[in-house]
Scaffold this motif. Structure first.
Motif, PDB file in Angstrom:
ATOM      1  N   PRO A   1      81.538  22.431  28.182  1.00  0.00           N
ATOM      2  CA  PRO A   1      83.004  22.462  28.294  1.00  0.00           C
ATOM      3  C   PRO A   1      83.410  22.642  29.761  1.00  0.00           C
ATOM      4  N   PRO A   2      84.610  22.205  30.122  1.00  0.00           N
ATOM      5  CA  PRO A   2      85.020  22.210  31.530  1.00  0.00           C
ATOM      6  C   PRO A   2      84.867  23.548  32.263  1.00  0.00           C
ATOM      7  N   ALA A   3      85.317  24.645  31.680  1.00  0.00           N
ATOM      8  CA  ALA A   3      85.240  25.931  32.384  1.00  0.00           C
ATOM      9  C   ALA A   3      83.790  26.347  32.624  1.00  0.00           C
ATOM     10  N   GLN A   4      82.927  26.085  31.656  1.00  0.00           N
ATOM     11  CA  GLN A   4      81.517  26.404  31.824  1.00  0.00           C
ATOM     12  C   GLN A   4      80.887  25.506  32.885  1.00  0.00           C
ATOM     13  N   ALA A   5      81.201  24.243  32.829  1.00  0.00           N
ATOM     14  CA  ALA A   5      80.659  23.297  33.807  1.00  0.00           C
ATOM     15  C   ALA A   5      81.120  23.659  35.216  1.00  0.00           C
ATOM     16  N   ASP A   6      82.388  24.023  35.360  1.00  0.00           N
ATOM     17  CA  ASP A   6      82.898  24.422  36.671  1.00  0.00           C
ATOM     18  C   ASP A   6      82.153  25.635  37.202  1.00  0.00           C
ATOM     19  N   ALA A   7      81.943  26.634  36.342  1.00  0.00           N
ATOM     20  CA  ALA A   7      81.233  27.846  36.756  1.00  0.00           C
ATOM     21  C   ALA A   7      79.808  27.507  37.190  1.00  0.00           C
ATOM     22  N   VAL A   8      79.147  26.621  36.453  1.00  0.00           N
ATOM     23  CA  VAL A   8      77.779  26.224  36.796  1.00  0.00           C
ATOM     24  C   VAL A   8      77.761  25.510  38.146  1.00  0.00           C
ATOM     25  N   ILE A   9      78.666  24.585  38.363  1.00  0.00           N
ATOM     26  CA  ILE A   9      78.718  23.860  39.635  1.00  0.00           C
ATOM     27  C   ILE A   9      78.942  24.830  40.788  1.00  0.00           C
ATOM     28  N   LEU A  10      79.917  25.707  40.641  1.00  0.00           N
ATOM     29  CA  LEU A  10      80.239  26.627  41.738  1.00  0.00           C
ATOM     30  C   LEU A  10      79.100  27.596  42.015  1.00  0.00           C
ATOM     31  N   ARG A  11      78.495  28.106  40.970  1.00  0.00           N
ATOM     32  CA  ARG A  11      77.452  29.123  41.136  1.00  0.00           C
ATOM     33  C   ARG A  11      76.100  28.509  41.480  1.00  0.00           C
ATOM     34  N   CYS A  12      75.700  27.466  40.761  1.00  0.00           N
ATOM     35  CA  CYS A  12      74.347  26.923  40.899  1.00  0.00           C
ATOM     36  C   CYS A  12      74.226  25.802  41.922  1.00  0.00           C
ATOM     37  N   ARG A  13      75.209  24.956  42.018  1.00  0.00           N
ATOM     38  CA  ARG A  13      75.114  23.843  42.976  1.00  0.00           C
ATOM     39  C   ARG A  13      75.691  24.214  44.338  1.00  0.00           C
ATOM     40  N   LEU A  14      76.816  24.926  44.336  1.00  0.00           N
ATOM     41  CA  LEU A  14      77.446  25.293  45.613  1.00  0.00           C
ATOM     42  C   LEU A  14      77.019  26.667  46.096  1.00  0.00           C
ATOM     43  N   HIS A  15      76.263  27.377  45.270  1.00  0.00           N
ATOM     44  CA  HIS A  15      75.688  28.671  45.622  1.00  0.00           C
ATOM     45  C   HIS A  15      76.729  29.724  45.988  1.00  0.00           C
ATOM     46  N   LEU A  16      77.867  29.684  45.288  1.00  0.00           N
ATOM     47  CA  LEU A  16      78.869  30.729  45.469  1.00  0.00           C
ATOM     48  C   LEU A  16      78.496  31.916  44.591  1.00  0.00           C
ATOM     49  N   SER A  17      78.880  33.089  45.011  1.00  0.00           N
ATOM     50  CA  SER A  17      78.700  34.257  44.151  1.00  0.00           C
ATOM     51  C   SER A  17      79.695  34.157  43.004  1.00  0.00           C
ATOM     52  N   GLU A  18      79.496  34.972  41.986  1.00  0.00           N
ATOM     53  CA  GLU A  18      80.460  34.977  40.875  1.00  0.00           C
ATOM     54  C   GLU A  18      81.846  35.349  41.383  1.00  0.00           C
ATOM     55  N   ALA A  19      81.909  36.292  42.303  1.00  0.00           N
ATOM     56  CA  ALA A  19      83.208  36.709  42.857  1.00  0.00           C
ATOM     57  C   ALA A  19      83.862  35.572  43.639  1.00  0.00           C
TER      58      ALA A  19
END
Length: 174
Positions: free
Chosen positions: A122-140
């Motif tokens: 789903p979009p929100a999950q996919a966005d979180a994965v991209i930001l955290r895993c591909r762009l290496h952003l922290s959760e914050a």
């Protein structure tokens, strides 16, 4: 044509478009005064928006155009954005809407986005994965960019992990 950008109360900074010198002399300068908060918002988020958009659309030029469109649209509604409880959330929804629209208009079905993670989550999950895993952003950092609380991103990541594990199990993975 000359463009002049300035903060309120400061002299304008001039920038010119690549035109012949004769063309520049003819027209008067256009002076734009952007709200300081908007300028700060753009400086804070535009690079991360660009990296995220590149992950979604897989096209550098289109990504640049989409981010410019988002920021251009934001300035037109800036008073409403800045008075909202979460300005970043407003901008994130606008970014997502423009990306989805661009993908649809370029022949990609809504159910078949260019990036693989949006195909299976789903979009929100996919966005979180991209930001955290591909762009290496922290959760914050991801939460700040999306305009949500950090626990919401953590939750989306946990749900994404469970969904991907279930998908893997369904296809006989270990």
């Amino acid at each position: 044509m000359f463009l002049s950008l300035r903060r309120r109360g400061e002299p304008p900074v001039r920038a010119s478009s690549p035109q012949r010198a004769a063309d520049r002399v003819r027209g008067p300068a256009i002076e734009l005064a952007l709200p300081l908060e908007y300028t700060a918002f753009c400086l804070l988020y535009q690079e991360r928006y660009l990296h995220y958009t590149r992950e979604r659309v897989q096209d550098a030029w289109m990504s640049q155009q989409l981010v410019e469109a988002v920021l251009g649209n934001l300035v037109t509604i800036w008073p409403a954005v800045i008075s909202s409880p979460r300005p970043a959330a407003v901008a994130w929804r606008l970014l997502d809407a423009l990306i989805s629209s661009a993908l649809r208009s370029h022949g990609h079905a809504v159910a078949q986005p260019v990036d693989a993670v949006h195909q299976v989550l789903p979009p929100a999950q996919a966005d979180a994965v991209i930001l955290r895993c591909r762009l290496h952003l922290s959760e914050a950092q991801a939460a700040e960019l999306m305009g949500v609380e950090a626990p919401a991103v953590a939750s989306q990541l946990r749900m994404a992990q469970r969904a991907l594990e279930a998908e893997k199990a369904a296809f006989g993975g270990a």
